[in-house]
Design an enzyme around this catalytic site. Structure first.
Site, PDB file in Angstrom:
ATOM      1  N   GLY A   1       7.722   5.230   7.338  1.00 38.38           N
ATOM      2  CA  GLY A   1       7.055   6.517   7.467  1.00 38.38           C
ATOM      3  C   GLY A   1       7.356   7.168   8.794  1.00 38.38           C
ATOM      4  N   SER A   2       6.419   7.948   9.290  1.00 31.39           N
ATOM      5  CA  SER A   2       6.633   8.714  10.512  1.00 31.39           C
ATOM      6  C   SER A   2       6.537   7.835  11.754  1.00 31.39           C
ATOM      7  CB  SER A   2       5.604   9.841  10.613  1.00 31.39           C
ATOM      8  OG  SER A   2       4.324   9.324  10.904  1.00 31.39           O
TER       9      SER A   2
ATOM     10  N   GLU B   1      12.167  16.063  13.705  1.00 34.20           N
ATOM     11  CA  GLU B   1      12.392  15.899  12.266  1.00 34.20           C
ATOM     12  C   GLU B   1      11.620  16.952  11.480  1.00 34.20           C
ATOM     13  OE1 GLU B   1      12.796  12.117   9.325  1.00 34.20           O
ATOM     14  OE2 GLU B   1      10.933  12.236  10.470  1.00 34.20           O
TER      15      GLU B   1
ATOM     16  N   LYS C   1       0.859  -1.182   0.000  1.00 30.18           N
ATOM     17  CA  LYS C   1       0.000   0.000   0.000  1.00 30.18           C
ATOM     18  C   LYS C   1       0.897   1.234   0.000  1.00 30.18           C
ATOM     19  CE  LYS C   1      -1.720   2.964   2.041  1.00 30.18           C
ATOM     20  NZ  LYS C   1      -1.631   4.453   1.775  1.00 30.18           N
TER      21      LYS C   1
ATOM     22  N   GLU D   1      10.430   1.208   9.798  1.00 31.60           N
ATOM     23  CA  GLU D   1      11.528   2.077   9.364  1.00 31.60           C
ATOM     24  C   GLU D   1      10.994   3.509   9.429  1.00 31.60           C
ATOM     25  OE1 GLU D   1      13.614   3.174   5.227  1.00 31.60           O
ATOM     26  OE2 GLU D   1      13.538   1.013   5.641  1.00 31.60           O
TER      27      GLU D   1
ATOM     28  N   CYS E   1      14.661  10.102   5.334  1.00 32.07           N
ATOM     29  CA  CYS E   1      14.723   9.717   6.748  1.00 32.07           C
ATOM     30  C   CYS E   1      16.140   9.773   7.286  1.00 32.07           C
ATOM     31  CB  CYS E   1      14.128   8.325   6.933  1.00 32.07           C
ATOM     32  SG  CYS E   1      14.878   7.052   5.902  1.00 32.07           S
TER      33      CYS E   1
END
Length: 512
Positions: free
Chosen positions: A247-248, A404, A193, A269, A303
Site C-alpha cells: 500500500g502507501s 505518486e 486483511k 511493498e 505501484c
C-alpha cells in the site's frame, strides 16, 4: 435509489457470492466458516456508477482472535505434512482458481472497477503463483556448512508461524495470491486483511483455499474489515510473527512501527514514482506503445506505473504530440466491456486526489497535452472515470514530478544527457521500478545499473513474473514478495551443530 444497471450489478455480485459464502452474506472466512463482524457497517461502491451495491460489518478484534486461534493448529498440521503433500495441496488451489476463473474475474471487475480484459489475466496469474510455489515446496532446503571442527553443521529453513498480510484495493486478487502462495509454501499460516473497499475476491480465494484437498482448515483466513480496526488488531496480535503490507508509504510506516513495537519483522511493498526514459536512438514506435502501457494500464493505479516520462530533448516535442494523439484513442469506458482498456478509478477519494494534483500542476505552470478530466461520453454515468492524461512542461521539482498520483496521469520531463536522465530518474525518494528505451547496449546496462529501483526494464515495461523477485528501494519499501527470495522472507534459518568425533576434546569442565 438504485438505477436498473446498478440493481443488476448488485444481483450479479450477490449471486456469485452465494456460490462461495453461505447465503451470500459478506463476512470473514475463518476455518471454513464465515464470521459476521461486530463493528460499523462498511459499504461497497461500484466504481463504474458510484452507487452502493453491498455492505458488511467490520470484523473487529474478536474475529481477528478467532482467525489467530484457528491458525495455530492449522500451521502445525501443515508443517507436519511432507513437502510433497504441501505441494499437491497448493496445486489443488491453483486448479480451483482456474475452475472458477471467470466468476472471479467478473467479481473483481464489479468490485474494483478493473476492465474484464485485465481481471481475466490477473486471475490466471494467481493460479500461476500457486503452481509455481507448489513446485518449491520440496526444494526449500538448507545446506551443510564445512565448519573447521569435528561437527556436522547444517541449516534448516523453518516457517515463522502466523503471517499477517494486508493488501490494497488496486489489484485485490492478484496481490492476495502474490502474498499467500509463498507464505504457505514456506509452511506458514496466513491471516489476510484485504482493503475494506475491495474484499470480495480475496474472501472467495480464502474459501477456495479451504476447499482444496489437503489444506488444513484455518491455514488461510481472510478478514473483512477496516485497516484502523481489524488490520491494527491483526498487526498487534501476540500470535503474529511477520507482517506484510502492500500500500502507501504513509500507511506502511505506521504498520512497520506497530510491528516493531512487538519485535515483529515486516515486509513493505509501497508506492513508486517510476521513471520511463526514452533516448533518441530508441525504436520510437515501440517506446510510444510502451509509454502508454506503463502509465495507462490499470488506469494508472499501479505501484510500478511509469508515471514520469523522461524524453531526450531532441525528440521531446514530437514524441509528446504523438503520445497525446495515441492517448485520446485508448478505449476508456465501462469495465464490463471487453473492449475497454481504461476503466474507472476505484473510489471517489482517489479520483478527487488525482484531479487535485492535475489542477495544482497546471497552476504551477505545467501544460495539459491530453486528458485532464472525465471523458465527455462518461460524465453522466456517475462513475469515477478520468481520461488518460499527459502533462508537459513539468518542472523537475514540481509535486506532479515527485509525488505518486496513482492514476492515469503522466508527467513529461525533457533531458539533454545520459547523466541528466539518471539524475532525474533518481530525484525521488521512491525506488520501485524504471525503464530505458535505447538501441545502445552499453547505455542500456549503464542506466539499468545507475537508476535506484528494485525492478528495471530495458526496451519494455511492466513485465512481471512470480519467478522473479519484486520489491523496492527507499520509500518504496523493503523485502521481496516473489521468486525464491520471497521464500527466504517467510522463513527463519536455524543452524544445527552435531558432534561427530568419537572422543571430542573437552574445552571446559571435568569428565566425571
Amino acid at each position: 435509489m438504485m438505477n436498473h444497471a446498478n440493481a443488476e450489478t448488485s444481483r450479479r455480485a450477490a449471486a456469485i457470492l452465494r456460490e462461495f459464502l453461505p447465503g451470500g452474506e459478506i463476512g470473514s472466512v475463518v476455518a471454513g466458516n464465515v464470521l459476521r463482524g461486530g463493528g460499523v457497517t462498511l459499504e461497497l461502491v461500484n466504481p463504474a456508477d458510484g452507487l452502493l451495491f453491498a455492505s458488511f460489518a467490520d470484523a473487529g478484534a474478536s474475529v481477528v482472535d478467532a482467525a489467530m486461534q484457528a491458525a495455530r493448529p492449522a500451521q502445525q498440521q501443515w508443517w507436519s505434512l511432507s513437502a510433497a503433500a504441501r505441494g499437491r495441496a497448493m496445486w489443488e488451489i491453483a486448479r480451483l482458481v482456474r475452475q472458477n476463473a471467470e466468476v472471479l474475474a467478473e467479481l473483481e471487475t464489479i468490485s474494483a472497477g478493473k476492465p474484464i480484459r485485465d481481471t481475466r489475466g490477473e486471475v490466471a496469474k494467481v493460479a500461476e503463483m500457486f503452481e509455481y510455489y507448489a513446485g518449491w515446496c520440496d526444494k526449500l532446503h538448507g545446506e551443510v556448512i564445512p565448519v573447521p571442527t569435528s561437527h556436522l553443521n547444517y541449516t534448516r529453513h523453518e516457517p515463522v508461524g502466523t503471517v499477517v498480510q494486508i493488501t490494497p484495493w488496486n489489484a485485490p486478487i492478484f496481490t492476495a495470491g502474490w502474498q499467500i502462495a509463498p507464505a504457505i509454501c514456506a509452511g506458514n499460516a496466513v491471516v489476510l486483511k484485504p482493503s475494506e473497499l475491495t474484499p470480495l475476491t480475496s474472501l472467495v480465494l480464502g474459501v477456495l483455499c479451504d476447499r482444496a484437498e489437503g489444506m488444513p482448515r484455518g491455514l488461510v483466513s481472510v478478514l473483512a474489515g477496516a485497516g484502523p480496526t481489524t488490520g491494527a488488531a491483526a498487526v498487534a496480535h501476540p500470535d503474529t510473527r511477520l507482517v506484510v503490507f502492500v500500500g502507501s508509504a504513509e500507511a506502511g510506516a505506521q504498520i512497520a512501527a506497530a510491528s516493531a513495537r512487538n519485535i515483529v519483522p515486516s515486509v513493505l511493498e509501497l508506492g513508486g514514482k517510476s521513471a520511463n526514459i526514452v533516448f533518441a536512438d530508441a525504436d520510437l514506435a515501440r517506446a510510444l506503445v510502451g509509454a502508454q502501457a506503463a502509465i495507462f494500464g490499470g488506469a494508472g493505479q499501479s505501484c510500478v506505473a511509469g508515471s514520469r516520462l523522461l524524453v531526450h530533448r531532441s525528440i521531446h516535442a514530437d514524441f509528446v504530440e504523438r503520445l497525446a494523439k495515441a492517448a485520446a484513442r485508448i478505449p476508456t469506458g465501462l469495465p464490463t466491456d471487453p473492449a475497454t482498456q481504461i476503466g474507472p478509478i476505484n473510489n471517489r477519494r482517489q479520483l478527487d486526489k488525482i484531479d487535485g494534483m492535475v489542477r495544482a500542476a497546471v497552476t504551477a505552470g505545467a501544460r495539459i497535452a491530453a486528458g485532464g478530466a472525465c471523458p465527455e461520453a462518461l460524465r453522466d454515468t456517475g462513475g469515477f472515470f478520468y481520461g488518460p492524461t499527459i502533462i508537459d512542461e513539468v518542472g523537475a521539482d514540481a509535486a506532479i514530478a515527485r509525488e505518486e498520483v496513482f492514476g492515469p496521469v503522466l508527467a513529461v520531463l525533457p533531458f539533454e544527457t545520459e547523466e541528466e536522465a539518471i539524475a532525474l530518474a533518481n530525484a525521488t525518494p521512491f525506488g520501485l521500478a524504471g525503464a530505458v528505451w535505447t538501441n545502445d547496449v552499453g547505455r542500456a546496462h549503464r542506466v539499468a545499473a545507475a537508476v535506484r529501483a528494485g525492478t528495471f526494464w530495458v526496451n519494455g515495461y511492466k513485465t512481471i513474473n512470480v519467478a522473479s523477485p519484486f520489491g523496492g528501494f527507499g520509500r518504496s519499501g523493503f523485502g521481496r514478495s516473489s521468486g525464491r527470495e520471497a521464500l527466504m522472507t517467510y522463513t527463519q534459518t536455524k543452524s544445527v551443530w552435531v558432534e561427530t568425533a568419537a572422543n571430542p576434546g573437552v574445552a571446559f569442565g571435568y569428565v566425571g
